[in-house]
Enzyme design. Structure first.
Site, PDB file in Angstrom:
ATOM      1  N   PHE A 132       0.861  -1.182   0.000  1.00 34.01           N
ATOM      2  CA  PHE A 132       0.000   0.000   0.000  1.00 34.01           C
ATOM      3  C   PHE A 132       0.899   1.234   0.000  1.00 34.01           C
ATOM      4  O   PHE A 132       2.064   1.167   0.391  1.00 34.01           O
ATOM      5  CB  PHE A 132      -0.886  -0.007   1.260  1.00 34.01           C
ATOM      6  CG  PHE A 132      -2.371   0.019   0.963  1.00 34.01           C
ATOM      7  CD1 PHE A 132      -2.946  -0.896   0.108  1.00 34.01           C
ATOM      8  CD2 PHE A 132      -3.193   0.966   1.572  1.00 34.01           C
ATOM      9  CE1 PHE A 132      -4.322  -0.890  -0.139  1.00 34.01           C
ATOM     10  CE2 PHE A 132      -4.569   0.981   1.334  1.00 34.01           C
ATOM     11  CZ  PHE A 132      -5.133   0.052   0.468  1.00 34.01           C
ATOM     12  N   GLN A 246      -7.917  14.725   4.708  1.00 29.23           N
ATOM     13  CA  GLN A 246      -7.286  13.910   3.673  1.00 29.23           C
ATOM     14  C   GLN A 246      -8.170  13.779   2.440  1.00 29.23           C
ATOM     15  O   GLN A 246      -9.348  13.433   2.533  1.00 29.23           O
ATOM     16  CB  GLN A 246      -6.976  12.510   4.200  1.00 29.23           C
ATOM     17  CG  GLN A 246      -6.283  11.635   3.159  1.00 29.23           C
ATOM     18  CD  GLN A 246      -5.724  10.362   3.745  1.00 29.23           C
ATOM     19  OE1 GLN A 246      -6.432   9.392   3.921  1.00 29.23           O
ATOM     20  NE2 GLN A 246      -4.445  10.370   4.060  1.00 29.23           N
ATOM     21  N   HIS A 248      -8.528  11.525  -0.594  1.00 34.53           N
ATOM     22  CA  HIS A 248      -8.096  10.245  -1.162  1.00 34.53           C
ATOM     23  C   HIS A 248      -7.827  10.474  -2.641  1.00 34.53           C
ATOM     24  O   HIS A 248      -8.634  11.116  -3.328  1.00 34.53           O
ATOM     25  CB  HIS A 248      -9.192   9.194  -0.969  1.00 34.53           C
ATOM     26  CG  HIS A 248      -8.724   7.797  -1.219  1.00 34.53           C
ATOM     27  ND1 HIS A 248      -8.443   7.322  -2.478  1.00 34.53           N
ATOM     28  CD2 HIS A 248      -8.488   6.752  -0.380  1.00 34.53           C
ATOM     29  CE1 HIS A 248      -8.055   6.056  -2.395  1.00 34.53           C
ATOM     30  NE2 HIS A 248      -8.064   5.690  -1.131  1.00 34.53           N
ATOM     31  N   LEU A 262     -15.529   6.002  -3.258  1.00 36.11           N
ATOM     32  CA  LEU A 262     -14.143   5.557  -3.106  1.00 36.11           C
ATOM     33  C   LEU A 262     -13.743   4.471  -4.098  1.00 36.11           C
ATOM     34  O   LEU A 262     -14.480   3.522  -4.336  1.00 36.11           O
ATOM     35  CB  LEU A 262     -13.946   5.025  -1.679  1.00 36.11           C
ATOM     36  CG  LEU A 262     -12.500   4.722  -1.278  1.00 36.11           C
ATOM     37  CD1 LEU A 262     -11.699   6.004  -1.187  1.00 36.11           C
ATOM     38  CD2 LEU A 262     -12.469   3.995   0.059  1.00 36.11           C
ATOM     39  N   GLU A 265      -7.423   2.082  -2.538  1.00 35.58           N
ATOM     40  CA  GLU A 265      -5.986   2.121  -2.800  1.00 35.58           C
ATOM     41  C   GLU A 265      -5.463   0.722  -3.128  1.00 35.58           C
ATOM     42  O   GLU A 265      -4.386   0.573  -3.687  1.00 35.58           O
ATOM     43  CB  GLU A 265      -5.259   2.685  -1.574  1.00 35.58           C
ATOM     44  CG  GLU A 265      -3.830   3.087  -1.827  1.00 35.58           C
ATOM     45  CD  GLU A 265      -3.246   3.893  -0.674  1.00 35.58           C
ATOM     46  OE1 GLU A 265      -2.036   3.779  -0.449  1.00 35.58           O
ATOM     47  OE2 GLU A 265      -4.000   4.632  -0.016  1.00 35.58           O
ATOM     48  N   ARG A 296      -0.610   9.281   0.219  1.00 33.57           N
ATOM     49  CA  ARG A 296      -1.873   9.754  -0.345  1.00 33.57           C
ATOM     50  C   ARG A 296      -1.857  11.242  -0.689  1.00 33.57           C
ATOM     51  O   ARG A 296      -2.425  11.660  -1.694  1.00 33.57           O
ATOM     52  CB  ARG A 296      -3.022   9.463   0.633  1.00 33.57           C
ATOM     53  CG  ARG A 296      -3.418   8.007   0.628  1.00 33.57           C
ATOM     54  CD  ARG A 296      -4.575   7.742   1.553  1.00 33.57           C
ATOM     55  NE  ARG A 296      -5.024   6.362   1.394  1.00 33.57           N
ATOM     56  CZ  ARG A 296      -5.986   5.815   2.116  1.00 33.57           C
ATOM     57  NH1 ARG A 296      -6.598   6.527   3.046  1.00 33.57           N
ATOM     58  NH2 ARG A 296      -6.348   4.561   1.915  1.00 33.57           N
ATOM     59  N   HIS A 361     -11.951  12.269   2.061  1.00 33.57           N
ATOM     60  CA  HIS A 361     -12.074  10.890   2.524  1.00 33.57           C
ATOM     61  C   HIS A 361     -11.975  10.734   4.035  1.00 33.57           C
ATOM     62  O   HIS A 361     -12.645   9.901   4.625  1.00 33.57           O
ATOM     63  CB  HIS A 361     -10.960  10.076   1.854  1.00 33.57           C
ATOM     64  CG  HIS A 361     -10.926   8.627   2.240  1.00 33.57           C
ATOM     65  ND1 HIS A 361     -12.006   7.785   2.078  1.00 33.57           N
ATOM     66  CD2 HIS A 361      -9.938   7.859   2.773  1.00 33.57           C
ATOM     67  CE1 HIS A 361     -11.687   6.576   2.497  1.00 33.57           C
ATOM     68  NE2 HIS A 361     -10.454   6.593   2.928  1.00 33.57           N
ATOM     69  N   ARG A 396      -2.645  10.547   6.783  1.00 28.91           N
ATOM     70  CA  ARG A 396      -2.794   9.158   7.235  1.00 28.91           C
ATOM     71  C   ARG A 396      -2.355   8.193   6.147  1.00 28.91           C
ATOM     72  O   ARG A 396      -2.681   8.361   4.972  1.00 28.91           O
ATOM     73  CB  ARG A 396      -4.261   8.866   7.591  1.00 28.91           C
ATOM     74  CG  ARG A 396      -4.501   7.397   7.931  1.00 28.91           C
ATOM     75  CD  ARG A 396      -5.899   7.140   8.420  1.00 28.91           C
ATOM     76  NE  ARG A 396      -6.935   7.263   7.411  1.00 28.91           N
ATOM     77  CZ  ARG A 396      -7.187   6.354   6.449  1.00 28.91           C
ATOM     78  NH1 ARG A 396      -6.454   5.278   6.342  1.00 28.91           N
ATOM     79  NH2 ARG A 396      -8.168   6.552   5.600  1.00 28.91           N
TER      80      ARG A 396
END
Length: 600
Positions: A132, A246, A248, A262, A265, A296, A361, A396
């Site tokens: 990730f 954040q 995304h 969404l 990821e 991100r 997000h 994050r």
């Protein structure tokens, strides 16, 4: 134990009384984990959710749970997970929270497995782990691309096996405090009938998630209106890092009805490539080392920049291509994404690329808590999950949210239980306090003549935040946005809802908009204070990170006049055993890496 009280209050709008040792507000992963921790200590627990059990926003966390099990990359360990989390948060995270989190995440994953979660497996039968963005090693324990759903399903069954009482479709409007300022309960109403409930509780755990609904384009579901953070704020709780929202990197852009939904990821974790309208794989221009698996904030800014500079797709996004994986692999690894695009956009992602664009997000900010007990500065009030701030700093890492829920959900439940067992405070408050809050809630239904429509106010607010508090920010734009939000704030007392308390979404919206406007004011004010580029706070009117600001958090607290008070507070120095984990040449101020990423 739980007790039903008498019906009190005026005859037209009576209220019920319910008593619990611990009241958990929110039924996502953090709330359910807190409930289990408190019931395991023999306490009576009530869980209040404004949605249905099993429908919490936790289900939208699809890619996996970050934990350094070392099943795929044996060299991984808590130290590397800690370092990745701190670096991603640009070092304004609470380092003690990050240390606890990295150390305890593996135990929480194995515990979830023992409770029945069915993870994808390696050929040897261990829990599989996928790569990730900005994680050094393959670290995300996953259930296809439905990990959040599996977490909620497992925790839900665990909670239902206890004596926990769940109050569904019930909204909390105010926390009650005794003369000493201790939280001793809350007022709530059932969304179906509008019937009021006075919850008496010796401790409250806030686990209500985030506030993405301040933006027009968001991956957050309808519940994400920041109820919990505002309940805590009005009770005197300190908030931290509120400027950090954040975006995304990948939300759906087409058709308009699903804009912002969404795209996990996990697509990039499984090898998805980002390309612009010219067919260029552009991430090398922004982070040539990590490419699509950069953090991100970097990927979101890259996608945003490609579109703004005219290299976007027909519907205003960029292309995310996973076709090279082939149909069978996609169905095995990304079944939800395949179904989502096929049913909602009529696109087969095994044959053509997805169009994606950054979507709001997650919020890194929230209620400031003690790392050990998850207690806020308000006695009797605890918090965990997205509504709590401190762990993630300025950005994050993907997958860190689900392990955050489990680690600090458990600590919040245990912290609340210890607090209850160590004190004998009465939960009684004057009846007038309950009646006053009921009156405040009913006021919009009793207004005569013309009034403000809450839906229109929310739409206006969302437009303001999209324009002035988006991915890239400037001081002038933030000031203009703040002026617009304050003008909206002046109109809040005029909000009106027609009809009765029965099945009345307009009435519910009044409550939501009150919260959303205040949160927006807090975000704009703190974003004006942080005059630098750091993680999700990207000020175009400043060249980069500011070393001095890299050593402080902005703490927000409601002042005596009910206004937003902001304090710049120094971050305590990291202890030597944690400092040693970083290379001697590591930039501990949170500046970006050298090389091509530095300008970004």
């Amino acid at each position: 134990m739980e007790r039903n009280g008498n019906t009190n209050g005026s005859s037209s709008h009576p209220h019920e009384v319910r008593e619990h040792d611990v009241l958990v507000i929110g039924a996502g992963g953090a709330g359910l984990r807190a409930a289990v921790a408190a019931t395991e200590r023999g306490l009576s627990v009530g869980v209040v959710t404004k949605s249905l059990l099993g429908k919490a926003h936790t289900v939208m966390a699809e890619g996996g749970i970050a934990a350094s099990l070392g099943n795929v990359d044996p060299e991984d360990g808590w130290q590397t997970h800690f370092k990745d989390t701190m670096k991603s948060g640009k070092f304004i995270n609470n380092w003690r929270m990050a240390e606890i989190f990295a150390k305890e995440a593996p135990d929480r994953v194995y515990e979830l497995e023992q409770w029945g979660a069915l993870f994808n497996r390696t050929p040897e039968g261990k829990i599989s782990q996928r790569p990730f963005g900005a994680h050094t090693y393959r670290r995300l324990c996953h259930v296809g691309d439905r990990t959040g759903l599996e977490l909620i399903r497992t925790m839900q069954e665990k909670v239902l096996a206890t004596d926990t009482k769940v109050y569904m479709e019930t909204t909390v409007t105010r926390l009650f405090q005794n003369d000493e300022g201790r939280v001793v309960g809350a007022l709530a109403y059932t969304r179906e009938t509008g019937k009021f409930i006075h919850f008496k509780a010796k401790a409250v755990v806030m686990a209500t998630g985030g506030w993405g609904r301040i933006f027009k384009v968001t991956s957050n579901s309808w519940e994400g209106t920041g109820d919990g953070v505002m309940l805590a704020y009005h009770a005197g709780a300190e908030l931290v890092d509120m400027e950090m929202m954040q975006f995304h990197p990948t939300g759906m852009v087409w058709p308009p009805g699903v804009r912002g939904l969404l795209v996990t990821e996990g697509v990039r974790g499984e090898g998805g490539l980002l390309k612009n309208s010219e067919g260029d794989r552009y991430m090398g221009n922004y982070d040539e080392e990590r490419m699509e698996l950069s953090s991100r904030d970097v990927v979101a800014r890259a996608n945003y920049t490609e579109v703004k500079e005219g290299r976007g797709s027909p519907h205003g996004g960029v292309y995310l291509d996973i076709t090279h994986l082939g149909y069978d692999k996609i169905i095995q690894k990304l079944p939800t994404m395949h179904e989502q695009f096929l049913k909602l956009a009529d696109i087969d992602i095994s044959k053509e690329p997805m169009e994606v664009f950054p979507t709001v997000h997650y919020t890194m900010g929230g209620i400031k808590i003690d790392p050990e007990t998850a207690a806020s500065n308000v006695p009797g009030l605890f918090a965990a999950g997205e509504v709590a701030g401190g762990l993630h700093g300025a950005n994050r890492l993907g997958g860190n949210s689900l392990s955050d829920l489990l680690v600090f959900g458990r600590r919040a439940g245990e912290g609340a239980a210890e607090y209850v067992k160590s004190n004998g405070y009465s939960t009684d408050i004057p009846e007038s306090a309950v009646e006053e809050e009921k009156k405040r809630m009913l006021d919009p239904l009793q207004k005569q003549g013309e009034g403000e429509n809450p839906y229109h106010l929310q739409q206006e607010l969302q437009e303001v935040m999209m324009e002035h508090a988006n991915l890239m920010r400037t001081g002038d734009s933030l000031k203009e946005g703040l002026g617009k939000v304050l003008a909206l704030k002046d109109r809040l007392p005029n909000m009106k809802a027609s009809g009765s308390t029965l099945f009345n979404p307009g009435w519910h919206a009044v409550q939501d908009v009150n919260n959303l406007v205040t949160i927006s004011e807090v975000i704009l004010r703190t974003a004006l204070e942080r005059t630098e580029r750091r993680g999700a706070q990207w000020r175009l009117d400043f060249d980069g990170p500011d070393d001095d600001l890299g050593r402080v958090n902005f703490i927000v607290k409601e002042d005596a006049q009910g206004e937003v008070g902001i304090e710049k507070r120094d971050i305590p120095p990291m202890p030597e055993h944690l400092r040693r984990l970083f290379d001697e040449n590591q930039d501990m101020s949170g500046g970006e890496k050298t090389g091509k990423e530095s300008q970004f």
